[in-house]
Design a protein around this motif. Structure first.
Motif, short mmCIF file in Angstrom:
data_model
loop_
_atom_site.label_atom_id
_atom_site.label_comp_id
_atom_site.label_asym_id
_atom_site.label_seq_id
_atom_site.Cartn_x
_atom_site.Cartn_y
_atom_site.Cartn_z
N GLU A 136 0.83 -1.21 0.00
CA GLU A 136 0.00 0.00 0.00
C GLU A 136 0.86 1.26 0.00
O GLU A 136 0.55 2.24 -0.68
N ILE A 137 1.96 1.23 0.76
CA ILE A 137 2.83 2.40 0.84
C ILE A 137 3.51 2.67 -0.49
O ILE A 137 3.63 3.82 -0.94
N ILE A 138 3.96 1.62 -1.17
CA ILE A 138 4.60 1.79 -2.48
C ILE A 138 3.59 2.36 -3.48
O ILE A 138 3.92 3.24 -4.30
N ALA A 139 2.35 1.88 -3.42
CA ALA A 139 1.31 2.42 -4.31
C ALA A 139 1.07 3.89 -4.03
O ALA A 139 0.90 4.70 -4.95
N ASP A 140 1.09 4.27 -2.75
CA ASP A 140 0.90 5.68 -2.38
C ASP A 140 2.07 6.54 -2.87
O ASP A 140 1.88 7.68 -3.32
N LEU A 141 3.29 6.00 -2.76
CA LEU A 141 4.47 6.77 -3.19
C LEU A 141 4.43 7.07 -4.68
O LEU A 141 4.94 8.11 -5.13
N ASN A 142 3.83 6.19 -5.44
CA ASN A 142 3.75 6.39 -6.89
C ASN A 142 2.56 7.23 -7.30
O ASN A 142 2.32 7.43 -8.49
N ASN A 143 1.81 7.72 -6.31
CA ASN A 143 0.68 8.60 -6.58
C ASN A 143 1.03 9.99 -6.06
O ASN A 143 1.12 10.20 -4.86
N PRO A 144 1.25 10.98 -6.93
CA PRO A 144 1.71 12.30 -6.48
C PRO A 144 0.72 13.04 -5.60
O PRO A 144 1.09 13.97 -4.89
N SER A 145 -0.56 12.65 -5.62
CA SER A 145 -1.55 13.37 -4.81
C SER A 145 -1.49 12.98 -3.34
O SER A 145 -2.02 13.67 -2.48
N ILE A 146 -0.84 11.83 -3.05
CA ILE A 146 -0.68 11.41 -1.66
C ILE A 146 0.78 11.03 -1.46
O ILE A 146 1.65 11.61 -2.07
#
Length: 372
Positions: A136-146
């Motif tokens: 989940e954290i890696i997915a968040d890191l690849n999303n610039p909005s979060i």
């Protein structure tokens, strides 16, 4: 009805296992105590260690982001190269996250920025929360909005590797746990009734008259030898029939096993001391063997238990045994790697010996007063 009344009379006479009490005790233990101890239902704050070779502003932000997850907890950060397996000894970390040098530069240049993670696969069920949180954290890191809040999209990849039991073999996990558990359980059955049997045979008075507590320890040794031989045979079978990965020093392992089984013998004799007969003593096995299996990290992952359970489970002998199994057998720890655990175990054995010898001395004094 005559047979029914006769058996009911025997059940309530106290000449055998007091099943009417044991059945209620089991029901209360399972429903009340276990519900409290296993009340989390998920792995919370699973400890992980971070090897941060980049040591940059971005890597520090990433570590803080990891630590904010309720499923994992960063317990240590290392800024120099280190062996991941050594950071997992004594259950100090269930995963090691590797942040390579140049991570910040690659990230802000839009290049691929791999993050490594090493999983301690000695207990795959304990890793479910860690894997979920990291993905989940890696997915968040690849999303610039979060994530960390920068404007770089994508590029961060998680590269994982499972240590100690990469194929998730049952021989390196559940089967070894059951081997130790059932061996210890039947060892307890064999030794719990020792003092009641000696009392019935009239030999206990002789121990009180001219013997010491060491004489009772001497009586335990044949059972200990049988346990050690059976344990060795079981490991040989798992090595050649199964695929157990014995990574540690065999001499260190059996030295610890010798201490463990003698200690378990003292606990067993102590717990069965006051029983009226060997049959009644055997029912007391439930008080000190199963708890170590359930709360020692094999029955239920340690990460799914409240913090206070991690202190209470130290009273069960099997908890200590499973610590050595994980470190010496699976992780390949040497003497100095688990010296702290061995030192704590020796303190535990000393406490057991003090209780055992004081019990003998008290009974010996009482016998002397009666004899006079």
């Amino acid at each position: 009805m005559k047979a029914f009344r006769d058996e009911l009379k025997h059940l309530l006479s106290g000449n055998g296992m007091p099943y009417e009490k044991v059945s209620i005790m089991v029901s209360l233990v399972i429903t009340v105590i276990f519900s409290v101890m296993l009340g989390l239902n998920y792995a919370k704050d699973t400890p992980i260690t971070v090897i941060d070779l980049d040591n940059s502003h971005y890597s520090h932000e990433l570590i803080d982001y990891l630590n904010n997850s309720q499923l994992i907890s960063v317990t240590a950060v290392v800024n120099t190269p280190a062996e991941p397996n050594e950071l997992m000894y004594r259950d100090k970390a269930y995963a090691v996250v590797y942040l390579p040098q140049g991570l910040e530069k690659n990230h802000y240049n839009g290049e691929r920025a791999d993050i490594g993670v090493f999983y301690d696969n000695t207990s795959s069920s304990a890793l479910s929360g860690v894997r979920e949180a990291l993905n989940e954290i890696i997915a968040d890191l690849n999303n610039p909005s979060i994530g960390t809040g920068d404007t770089i999209r994508g590029g961060t990849m998680l590269v994982s590797r499972s240590l100690f039991n990469p194929a998730e073999s049952a021989s390196n996990g559940e089967v070894t746990g059951f081997l130790i558990f059932f061996s210890s359980m039947f060892f307890a059955f064999a030794t719990l009734g020792m003092v009641p049997r000696l009392r019935q045979e009239g030999k206990l008075d002789l121990h009180f008259k001219v013997g010491t507590a060491y004489d009772l320890i001497e009586r335990i040794l044949p059972y200990c030898a049988c346990w050690l031989i059976a344990n060795f045979i079981g490991l040989v079978v798992l090595r050649f029939w199964g695929d157990i990965n014995f990574s540690g020093n065999i001499i260190l392992y059996f030295a610890v096993q010798t201490l463990y089984i003698i200690m378990l013998g003292m606990v067993s004799v102590f717990m069965g001391w006051s029983a009226a007969n060997p049959g009644a003593a055997s029912s007391r096995m439930i008080l000190f063997v199963p708890g170590g299996f359930i709360f020692g990290g094999y029955g239920v992952p340690m990460t799914m238990m409240p913090d206070w359970v991690h202190w209470i489970n130290q009273i069960f002998p099997l908890t200590w045994e499973f610590k050595f199994i994980r470190d010496i057998v699976f992780r390949g720890a040497g003497f100095f790697d688990c010296a702290v655990t061995i030192g704590q175990f020796l303190i535990y054995i000393t406490i057991i010996w003090i209780l055992f010898s004081r019990k003998f001395d008290k009974e010996q004094i009482a016998y002397g007063e009666i004899a006079e």
